[in-house]
Design a protein around this motif. Sequence first.
Motif, mmCIF file in Angstrom:
data_model
loop_
_atom_site.group_PDB
_atom_site.id
_atom_site.type_symbol
_atom_site.label_atom_id
_atom_site.label_comp_id
_atom_site.label_asym_id
_atom_site.label_seq_id
_atom_site.Cartn_x
_atom_site.Cartn_y
_atom_site.Cartn_z
ATOM 1 N N GLU A 119 0.874 -1.120 -0.156
ATOM 2 C CA GLU A 119 0.136 -0.084 -0.010
ATOM 3 C C GLU A 119 0.821 1.279 -0.035
ATOM 4 O OE1 GLU A 119 -2.429 -0.499 3.335
ATOM 5 O OE2 GLU A 119 -4.004 -1.581 2.348
ATOM 6 N N ARG B 39 1.309 6.582 -7.180
ATOM 7 C CA ARG B 39 0.407 7.764 -7.139
ATOM 8 C C ARG B 39 0.966 8.981 -7.344
ATOM 9 N NH1 ARG B 39 -5.396 5.729 -5.696
ATOM 10 N NH2 ARG B 39 -4.857 3.403 -4.966
ATOM 11 N N PRO C 258 -9.762 3.802 -6.153
ATOM 12 C CA PRO C 258 -9.432 2.311 -5.935
ATOM 13 C C PRO C 258 -8.361 2.122 -6.820
ATOM 14 C CG PRO C 258 -11.910 2.667 -6.103
ATOM 15 C CD PRO C 258 -11.368 3.887 -6.191
ATOM 16 N N ALA C 259 -7.562 1.167 -6.313
ATOM 17 C CA ALA C 259 -6.391 0.554 -7.139
ATOM 18 C C ALA C 259 -6.659 0.221 -8.446
ATOM 19 C CB ALA C 259 -5.737 -0.324 -6.440
ATOM 20 N N GLU C 260 -7.562 -0.388 -8.671
ATOM 21 C CA GLU C 260 -7.982 -0.634 -9.928
ATOM 22 C C GLU C 260 -8.184 0.344 -10.931
ATOM 23 O OE1 GLU C 260 -11.309 -3.481 -12.061
ATOM 24 O OE2 GLU C 260 -10.331 -4.365 -10.355
ATOM 25 N N GLU C 261 -8.888 1.325 -10.387
ATOM 26 C CA GLU C 261 -9.266 2.601 -11.016
ATOM 27 C C GLU C 261 -8.148 3.363 -11.546
ATOM 28 O OE1 GLU C 261 -12.131 6.395 -10.116
ATOM 29 O OE2 GLU C 261 -12.660 4.868 -9.253
ATOM 30 N N ARG D 29 -5.014 2.066 -11.765
ATOM 31 C CA ARG D 29 -4.369 1.609 -12.977
ATOM 32 C C ARG D 29 -4.943 1.868 -14.404
ATOM 33 N NH1 ARG D 29 0.205 0.160 -10.570
ATOM 34 N NH2 ARG D 29 0.070 -1.041 -8.898
ATOM 35 N N GLU D 30 -6.279 2.070 -14.515
ATOM 36 C CA GLU D 30 -6.873 2.145 -15.653
ATOM 37 C C GLU D 30 -6.559 3.654 -16.104
ATOM 38 O OE1 GLU D 30 -11.130 1.841 -15.363
ATOM 39 O OE2 GLU D 30 -10.891 -0.419 -15.203
ATOM 40 N N LYS E 2 -3.823 5.394 -15.203
ATOM 41 C CA LYS E 2 -2.393 5.530 -15.527
ATOM 42 C C LYS E 2 -2.126 4.739 -16.998
ATOM 43 C CE LYS E 2 2.069 4.448 -13.678
ATOM 44 N NZ LYS E 2 2.876 3.840 -12.523
ATOM 45 N N ASP E 3 -3.147 3.851 -17.233
ATOM 46 C CA ASP E 3 -2.819 3.198 -18.554
ATOM 47 C C ASP E 3 -3.270 4.045 -19.632
ATOM 48 O OD1 ASP E 3 -1.783 0.924 -17.470
ATOM 49 O OD2 ASP E 3 -3.874 -0.303 -17.556
#
Length: 449
Positions: A307, A314, A353-356, A358-359, A361-362
């Motif tokens: 974390e 981030r 959220p971590a998944e959001e 990642r999206e 950042k991609d």
Amino acid sequence: MATQAKRPRVAGPVDGGDPDPVACFLSWCRRVGLELSPKVAVSRQGTVAGYGMVARESVQAGELLFVVPRAALLSQHTCSIRGLLERERVALQSQSGWVPLLLALLHELQAPASRWRPYFALWPELGRLEHPMFWPEEERRCLLQGTGVPEAVEKDLANIRSEYQSIVLPFMEAHPDLFSLRVRSLELYHQLVALVMAYSFQEPLEEEEDEKEPNSPVMVPAADILNHLANHNANLEYSANCLRMVATQPIPKGHEIFNTYGQMANWQLIHMYGFVEPYPDNTDDTADIQMVTVREAALQGTKTEAERLLVYERWDFLCKLEMVGEEGAFVIGREEVLTEEELTTTLKVLCMPAEEFRELKDQDGGGDDKREEGSLTITNIPKLKASWRQLLQNSVLLTLQTYATDLKTDKGLLSNKEVYAKLSWREQQALQVRYGQKMILHQLLELTS
């Protein structure tokens, strides 16, 4: 109208001189074409302190108070060594951009025939300037801890010393016929930097000039007599041939005429001008939350190494977006967040959220840029997502820990007139800076609860 909002002034010319400096200055004004309205007077009577300008008669909004021809301005382009300064322009370039003006002042101050000598007579006594850069370091750190002023002063002092030793002193030594030994002094250079910081003017750039180098500061006789208030009653206007001071609101007979130095928080006023406006008069006051403090608050909420690493990831992403920096700050005013976009984006990225993330950042920071939860005005802070409010609140709490005293202690000093009166002038000024900032931060605490 507050009577404490002022630059401390001391009577008398820089190094002795005529016993009636005002009369000499007014005579000089007539010679150089500086026209004062008959409705105003340069005086030590009826002003907040020292020399000031007061209304002899009632003045209406829009009335002209005085006109300064550009030939009367003191700058690198009007001084008696302007040709030399222009020829050496490249060698005199510096981070501040002030070196040519400061060399002009150093020369004119010691030149017996300087055309600006009557103007110098109304300057404050250089040895008694009250900028924090002249306070003992321990006193500065003790009284202004947490306000951002000590750090700003340390940078100033380092830059001044470097500029003087690498550019200014070698230039003066190369021209001993123009600079006497008495002006080859780091102490005097410090004082003149503070004077330029507090008394000079910088002409606003036209839109098409924004990409060019900023204009150099100039000294504007008569205009620099006026003190500052956020609720000012006069404003300086620029034209091709002259500068005009115009009343912005009615000024009753006998009242002092105040200019504005811009939208200045109290920490900026004490740092650059050596005074503050007493609470709550400065409507432009702000408090800073250091950007790295928000990162620290986010790190405090982590439980695992993964974390923690994600918070740093981030943060790096925000740095690439140029939303944050190691020395940057989020600026909070009484009614608005001045760095709204930066703070909104930072809270969003650190809390999503971590998944959001990642999206996002991609997408390399692209995607839907619509505002979430409304804009980040002070009144809208309670409407933010709970996670955003919590991170902001934790950041405020960490910021409050940087001060040496708490709000209750400072409020007690301010509310007790007898105790406040016994404080030194510096203690009073520093107290006003701290208290104004803490009031803004505590308002944030309430809004994020």
